[in-house]
Design a protein around this motif. Structure first.
Motif, mmCIF file in Angstrom:
data_model
loop_
_atom_site.group_PDB
_atom_site.id
_atom_site.type_symbol
_atom_site.label_atom_id
_atom_site.label_comp_id
_atom_site.label_asym_id
_atom_site.label_seq_id
_atom_site.Cartn_x
_atom_site.Cartn_y
_atom_site.Cartn_z
ATOM 1 N N ILE A 386 -8.069 -0.715 1.627
ATOM 2 C CA ILE A 386 -6.997 0.267 1.717
ATOM 3 C C ILE A 386 -7.236 1.126 2.951
ATOM 4 O O ILE A 386 -8.319 1.700 3.110
ATOM 5 N N ILE A 387 -6.242 1.233 3.828
ATOM 6 C CA ILE A 387 -6.377 2.007 5.058
ATOM 7 C C ILE A 387 -5.297 3.091 5.096
ATOM 8 O O ILE A 387 -4.116 2.797 4.879
ATOM 9 N N GLN A 388 -5.728 4.316 5.346
ATOM 10 C CA GLN A 388 -4.785 5.428 5.473
ATOM 11 C C GLN A 388 -4.873 6.012 6.874
ATOM 12 O O GLN A 388 -5.835 6.674 7.229
ATOM 13 N N LYS A 389 -3.817 5.748 7.679
ATOM 14 C CA LYS A 389 -3.741 6.306 9.024
ATOM 15 C C LYS A 389 -2.849 7.539 9.068
ATOM 16 O O LYS A 389 -2.999 8.386 9.933
ATOM 17 N N LYS A 390 -1.918 7.602 8.130
ATOM 18 C CA LYS A 390 -1.028 8.751 8.018
ATOM 19 C C LYS A 390 -1.032 9.235 6.577
ATOM 20 O O LYS A 390 -1.275 8.451 5.650
ATOM 21 N N LEU A 391 -0.729 10.511 6.388
ATOM 22 C CA LEU A 391 -0.742 11.082 5.049
ATOM 23 C C LEU A 391 0.263 10.408 4.136
ATOM 24 O O LEU A 391 0.019 10.263 2.935
ATOM 25 N N ASP A 392 1.374 9.945 4.687
ATOM 26 C CA ASP A 392 2.440 9.372 3.862
ATOM 27 C C ASP A 392 2.556 7.862 4.007
ATOM 28 O O ASP A 392 3.609 7.275 3.771
ATOM 29 N N LYS A 393 1.443 7.202 4.400
ATOM 30 C CA LYS A 393 1.498 5.751 4.556
ATOM 31 C C LYS A 393 0.149 5.113 4.247
ATOM 32 O O LYS A 393 -0.889 5.559 4.749
ATOM 33 N N LEU A 394 0.170 4.059 3.424
ATOM 34 C CA LEU A 394 -1.032 3.283 3.112
ATOM 35 C C LEU A 394 -0.807 1.834 3.507
ATOM 36 O O LEU A 394 0.265 1.272 3.278
ATOM 37 N N THR A 395 -1.826 1.233 4.094
ATOM 38 C CA THR A 395 -1.810 -0.200 4.356
ATOM 39 C C THR A 395 -2.784 -0.871 3.406
ATOM 40 O O THR A 395 -3.957 -0.469 3.324
ATOM 41 N N VAL A 396 -2.311 -1.870 2.665
ATOM 42 C CA VAL A 396 -3.141 -2.607 1.718
ATOM 43 C C VAL A 396 -3.411 -3.990 2.309
ATOM 44 O O VAL A 396 -2.534 -4.844 2.360
ATOM 45 N N LYS A 397 -4.644 -4.182 2.784
ATOM 46 C CA LYS A 397 -5.031 -5.479 3.322
ATOM 47 C C LYS A 397 -5.500 -6.375 2.179
ATOM 48 O O LYS A 397 -6.314 -5.952 1.347
ATOM 49 N N LEU A 398 -5.021 -7.606 2.153
ATOM 50 C CA LEU A 398 -5.365 -8.521 1.075
ATOM 51 C C LEU A 398 -5.829 -9.869 1.615
ATOM 52 O O LEU A 398 -5.203 -10.432 2.521
ATOM 53 N N SER A 417 2.031 3.762 -6.050
ATOM 54 C CA SER A 417 3.081 4.765 -5.833
ATOM 55 C C SER A 417 3.006 5.882 -6.853
ATOM 56 O O SER A 417 3.222 7.057 -6.528
ATOM 57 N N GLU A 418 2.688 5.536 -8.096
ATOM 58 C CA GLU A 418 2.559 6.563 -9.129
ATOM 59 C C GLU A 418 1.414 7.512 -8.805
ATOM 60 O O GLU A 418 1.490 8.718 -9.092
ATOM 61 N N ALA A 419 0.351 6.980 -8.197
ATOM 62 C CA ALA A 419 -0.796 7.821 -7.848
ATOM 63 C C ALA A 419 -0.539 8.624 -6.577
ATOM 64 O O ALA A 419 -0.917 9.793 -6.474
ATOM 65 N N MET A 420 0.112 8.003 -5.599
ATOM 66 C CA MET A 420 0.318 8.638 -4.295
ATOM 67 C C MET A 420 1.550 9.539 -4.265
ATOM 68 O O MET A 420 1.622 10.464 -3.464
ATOM 69 N N GLY A 421 2.539 9.249 -5.111
ATOM 70 C CA GLY A 421 3.791 9.998 -5.068
ATOM 71 C C GLY A 421 4.871 9.207 -4.353
ATOM 72 O O GLY A 421 4.590 8.289 -3.568
ATOM 73 N N GLU A 422 6.110 9.542 -4.599
ATOM 74 C CA GLU A 422 7.240 8.779 -4.070
ATOM 75 C C GLU A 422 7.376 8.882 -2.560
ATOM 76 O O GLU A 422 8.014 8.041 -1.923
ATOM 77 N N ASN A 423 6.800 9.902 -1.952
ATOM 78 C CA ASN A 423 6.969 10.114 -0.515
ATOM 79 C C ASN A 423 5.975 9.330 0.337
ATOM 80 O O ASN A 423 5.833 9.599 1.531
ATOM 81 N N CYS A 424 5.301 8.374 -0.274
ATOM 82 C CA CYS A 424 4.316 7.567 0.458
ATOM 83 C C CYS A 424 4.805 6.126 0.595
ATOM 84 O O CYS A 424 5.208 5.508 -0.393
ATOM 85 N N THR A 425 4.755 5.615 1.804
ATOM 86 C CA THR A 425 5.119 4.222 2.061
ATOM 87 C C THR A 425 3.893 3.341 1.907
ATOM 88 O O THR A 425 2.809 3.671 2.401
ATOM 89 N N ILE A 426 4.062 2.213 1.221
ATOM 90 C CA ILE A 426 2.954 1.280 1.002
ATOM 91 C C ILE A 426 3.338 -0.067 1.599
ATOM 92 O O ILE A 426 4.383 -0.628 1.268
ATOM 93 N N GLU A 427 2.507 -0.560 2.511
ATOM 94 C CA GLU A 427 2.789 -1.859 3.121
ATOM 95 C C GLU A 427 1.614 -2.797 2.912
ATOM 96 O O GLU A 427 0.461 -2.374 2.837
ATOM 97 N N TYR A 428 1.925 -4.087 2.804
ATOM 98 C CA TYR A 428 0.901 -5.109 2.634
ATOM 99 C C TYR A 428 0.612 -5.791 3.962
ATOM 100 O O TYR A 428 1.512 -5.971 4.795
ATOM 101 N N GLU A 429 -0.641 -6.147 4.151
ATOM 102 C CA GLU A 429 -1.044 -6.945 5.307
ATOM 103 C C GLU A 429 -1.944 -8.064 4.801
ATOM 104 O O GLU A 429 -3.004 -7.800 4.227
#
Length: 451
Positions: A386-398, A417-429
């Motif tokens: 899990i990588i966080q470069k911005k407060l409202d964005k997570l990258t999930v490497k798989l 999303s439930e843990a981070m809140g609705e204002n966070c974007t989650i992307e897969y890599e």
């Protein structure tokens, strides 16, 4: 038979007669002091701490200034509250004040070492040969709780030197490992092909103890458990080191090797900080060698059961005193003594690295262990980060075995999303592999936000 010959003849001859080292003497003292009541151990610890403080004030310009600014003299410190008036030491402070942290009478007499720099900034520091002997003695005592005593067959799944070693040095190292009966396997190369070789060679060697970085050991255990034919590797114990151990990893490792796991906690700066004993009720602090604090964010001591930052003072490194060093980890004090009877202070658990904490847009924090707990139930996932470069964005490497279904991906995203809140974007890599750190460790979460 060999183990007895090694411990009674070869080792004392080498350590005490030839090398003139005190490691075995310190180990004998430690084996006695561990059974003292905690108050007695604290008394020994405090005596060593006061001697270190007096020495540091006298010998180190940095600490002399620190005492003056705190309005203290080392010889007058008689309470923990006074000791807490001294500033914390951090990696940036050590880099900035390096020369002033070296004791005058030890200049040119210390050894140098570097940390791996998982944050991208390695740290060089110095320590004395005597403090190394204390570190070795503490490690020997802790590993002995898991049955890893001198002369018995041990396998290490460990980081190896990345540079080309001189031939003479390599031959000496190989001879040393041969006498110790230690076999090393490169944890930096942890793939299907290498693990097939590991399994074959370890089965043939038949070690009593396996020691390794947590994540390579876990990956190897999964490899064994996923194969149709069970491994014929049956050590008496497993020691995990260098990385945090999660409950699901312990279960997988014990299933693969049919042996109990003993978790250890250490660092390059201090070696063994704490270790599980045979009761597995927490980790015993190496209190005769280290003074450990767990602090809240405001610098006050955390209560038992409360998570805080780990701060360590090395009681025997007089060359470059590490006093109140913020190691960057989070841990929790135990709220009860261990049933083994040892009086050593207890950690309930190591929570992980401060830098592994993921922050949410609404001001909360998610510990790094949230993600392993979530993703362990998806068998398609071989590895993740899990990588966080911005407060409202997570990258999930798989890294997946044969892909992963949309249903599973949606489920993972929903929980995050439930843990981070609705204002966070989650992307897969999706990647073929996740690089290890320079020291061969796997960082589960990486926060790149400024603190």
């Amino acid at each position: 038979m060999y183990s007895q010959v090694y411990r009674k003849i070869l080792e004392p001859l080498w350590e005490e007669k030839i090398r003139k080292r005190h490691t075995l003497e310190y180990e004998r003292k430690l084996n006695e002091s561990q059974w003292l009541p905690e108050d007695d151990i604290r008394s020994i610890q405090w005596q060593e701490l006061r001697k270190l403080l007096i020495h540091s004030e006298k010998e180190c310009p940095y600490w002399r200034n620190a005492f003056e600014e705190a309005g203290l003299q080392a010889r007058d410190i008689v309470s923990y509250d006074q000791f807490r008036s001294l500033p914390l030491t951090t990696k940036p402070i050590i880099r900035e004040h390096y020369d002033d942290l070296i004791a005058r009478s030890y200049r040119g007499k210390t050894w140098k070492k570097s940390t791996g720099g998982s944050t991208g900034a390695p740290l060089q520091f110095e320590y004395t040969p005597e403090s190394d002997q204390w570190r070795q003695a503490v490690t020997r005592r802790g590993y002995a709780w898991a049955g890893a005593i001198g002369g018995i067959k041990q396998v290490y799944i460990w980081g190896v030197s990345l540079g080309k070693e001189p031939l003479i040095q390599k031959l000496k190292q190989n001879l040393h490992h041969l006498i110790l009966r230690h076999r090393y396997f490169n944890s930096f190369s942890c793939n299907q092909e290498s693990m097939r070789h590991w399994q074959r060679d370890i089965e043939k060697y038949d070690p009593k103890v396996i020691v390794g970085y947590t994540n390579p050991l876990y990956t190897f255990a999964k490899f064994i458990n996923d194969r149709a034919s069970a491994a014929l590797i049956h050590p008496d114990s497993i020691i995990t080191a260098a990385e945090n151990l999660f409950d699901y990893q312990r279960v997988e490792i014990e299933k693969a090797f049919h042996a109990p796991v003993f978790h250890s906690y250490g660092s390059r700066e201090f070696m063994l900080i704490a270790m599980e004993c045979e009761k597995h009720e927490g980790l015993h602090i190496s209190a005769e060698n280290l003074f450990v604090e767990i602090l809240r964010e405001d610098g006050t001591p955390a209560d038992p059961g409360e998570e805080g930052r780990v701060v360590v003072t090395d009681l025997h490194n007089y060359g470059m005193p590490f006093i109140r060093y913020d190691i960057g980890d989070l841990a929790v004090w135990s709220d009860k003594p261990c049933s083994c009877g040892r009086g050593l202070p207890m950690l309930k658990k190591i929570s992980g690295r401060v830098l592994d904490i993921i922050r949410t847009p609404n001001g909360k924090s998610i510990p790094g262990e949230f993600f392993p707990h979530l993703l362990k139930d998806f068998s398609e996932i071989l590895q993740f980060q899990i990588i966080q470069k911005k407060l409202d964005k997570l990258t999930v490497k798989l890294v997946t075995a044969n892909g992963i279904g949309e249903e599973s991906l949606d489920k993972i995203k929903k929980h995050i999303s439930e843990a981070m809140g609705e204002n966070c974007t989650i992307e897969y890599e999706f990647v073929d592999e996740i690089p290890l750190t320079k020291t061969g460790k796997h960082r589960v979460t990486m926060s790149m936000l400024s603190r």
